[in-house]
Design an enzyme around this catalytic site. Structure first.
Site, mmCIF file in Angstrom:
data_model
loop_
_atom_site.group_PDB
_atom_site.id
_atom_site.type_symbol
_atom_site.label_atom_id
_atom_site.label_comp_id
_atom_site.label_asym_id
_atom_site.label_seq_id
_atom_site.Cartn_x
_atom_site.Cartn_y
_atom_site.Cartn_z
ATOM 1 N N CYS A 163 2.492 -3.233 -11.666
ATOM 2 C CA CYS A 163 2.370 -1.858 -11.148
ATOM 3 C C CYS A 163 1.061 -1.686 -10.368
ATOM 4 C CB CYS A 163 2.349 -0.828 -12.273
ATOM 5 S SG CYS A 163 3.529 -1.109 -13.569
ATOM 6 N N ASP A 164 -0.018 -2.292 -10.864
ATOM 7 C CA ASP A 164 -1.352 -1.911 -10.391
ATOM 8 C C ASP A 164 -2.108 -2.986 -9.609
ATOM 9 O OD1 ASP A 164 -0.966 0.545 -11.571
ATOM 10 O OD2 ASP A 164 -1.845 -0.059 -13.470
ATOM 11 N N CYS A 223 -0.215 -3.094 -16.840
ATOM 12 C CA CYS A 223 0.915 -3.485 -15.987
ATOM 13 C C CYS A 223 0.410 -4.015 -14.646
ATOM 14 C CB CYS A 223 1.850 -2.297 -15.770
ATOM 15 S SG CYS A 223 3.252 -2.720 -14.730
#
Ligand code: NDP
Length: 316
Positions: free
Chosen positions: A139-140, A136
């Protein structure tokens, strides 16, 4: 342990589940929606959503899902945070058991459990997951500010995430197993125009390289599928964006699936092979997989559940 009973039980809180909840609530069916492992579904893992109608400036994925849930609750749906671990579809009411031990009974069931990111399946990927390997980027990406990263895949997700990663990373290498991308042309144009992105064609990951204590990724070894040549790409982050697997494990052997595990629904319908069980969203859509199509099939499922209840004489 609590037992909940409802005319319409919905599993999943993505665009499909929440739209089904809105329609079922407005049909006065008092639906109960069990939110699942990832409340809000895949859209909570994305940033800008530019293709959901009604948002001329675009909308953030998590915000869109919060709005959908607020709308569902305002019109009378009940959202419960639990994860269904067992489903008995042998007779009506259908009976599901949650991770909490609570029991959910539904005269009808709408399965909107979505799909989950797929992994490469090489040992080093498992070893470094969470230590530089991620599925992701939205997300990261933040953790890779000023670093070199690689991303694997050739679909819309890989291309969108590669572009997103350039907001943080120093360089992004996209590795694709063929010599042409699957992603939409307009997205490809953005990708090719981005000076921070390099594409490595006809290549598959062999190994994620790393060392150190705590362990950290420092490269990606890829193999050219045409020549067999191995190349090491410097990368402190490796993002996997190779598609999704439908979340249908709960219904294995009970609901019909296709070869890839997607639930099969009747033509022009969300009806599954079990009367009274409907499927909506990515769990039954291997082709379009869009928020708006998930919402569309969620709407269909709620209307079909309503028709089913009327036909089966449920006192509404
Ligand atoms: P896709 O299934 O579209 O693409 C997966 C990609 O990964 C393909 O390029 C595939 O290669 C590659 N791949 C699959 N397995 C492997 C493997 N084992 N090793 C290496 N490469 C592999 O998935 P996406 O997640 O990209 O997209 C899913 C759906 O969501 C699509 O319908 C897409 O259009 C949609 N989407 C739309 C967005 C938007 O409109 N903004 C954003 C993101 C997704 P190959 O091409 O050779 O099959």
């Amino acid at each position: 342990m609590t037992t909940y009973s409802t005319k319409v039980l919905i599993i999943g809180s993505g665009a499909a589940g929440l739209t089904a909840a809105i329609y079922a609530a407005r049909a006065n069916l008092k639906p109960l929606l069990v939110a699942g492992l990832q409340p809000g579904g895949q859209l909570t893992l994305t940033t800008d959503v530019d293709n959901f109608p009604g948002f001329p400036e675009g909308v953030q994925g998590p915000e869109l899902m919060e709005q959908m849930q607020a709308q569902a609750e305002r019109v009378g749906a009940e959202v419960i945070y639990d994860i269904i671990t067992e489903a008995d579809l042998g007779k009506r009411p259908f009976r599901c058991v949650g991770d909490s031990g609570d029991v959910y009974e539904g005269e009808t069931l709408i399965v909107a459990t979505g799909a989950t990111a797929r992994w490469l399946g090489i040992p080093s990927e498992t070893e470094y997951r969470g230590f530089g390997v991620s599925a992701c980027a939205t997300c990261d990406a933040f953790f890779f500010r000023g670093k070199d990263v690689a991303i694997i895949g050739g679909g819309n997700t890989a291309v969108e995430e590669a572009i997103f990663l350039t907001n943080h990373a120093k360089s992004v290498t996209l590795v694709h197993r063929r010599d042409a991308l699957r992603a939409e042309r307009v997205m490809q144009e953005h990708l090719f125009a981005n000076p921070k992105i390099k594409v490595v064609w006809d290549s598959v990951p062999e190994e994620i390289l790393g060392d150190g204590e705590p362990k950290a990724v420092n490269g990606l070894r890829v193999k050219n599928v045409k020549t067999g040549a191995l190349t090491d790409i410097p990368a402190e982050g490796v993002f996997v964006a190779i598609g999704h697997t439908p979340n249908t494990q709960l219904f294995k052997g009970v609901l019909d699936t296709d070869a890839e595990g997607y639930l099969v629904t009747k033509p022009d319908s969300t009806a599954t092979n079990v009367p009274g069980v409907f499927a909506a969203g990515d769990v039954q859509d291997r082709i379009f997989r869009q928020a708006v199509t998930a919402a569309g099939t969620g709407c269909m499922a709620a209307i079909e559940a309503d028709h089913f209840l009327v036909a089966h004489g449920a006192e509404i």
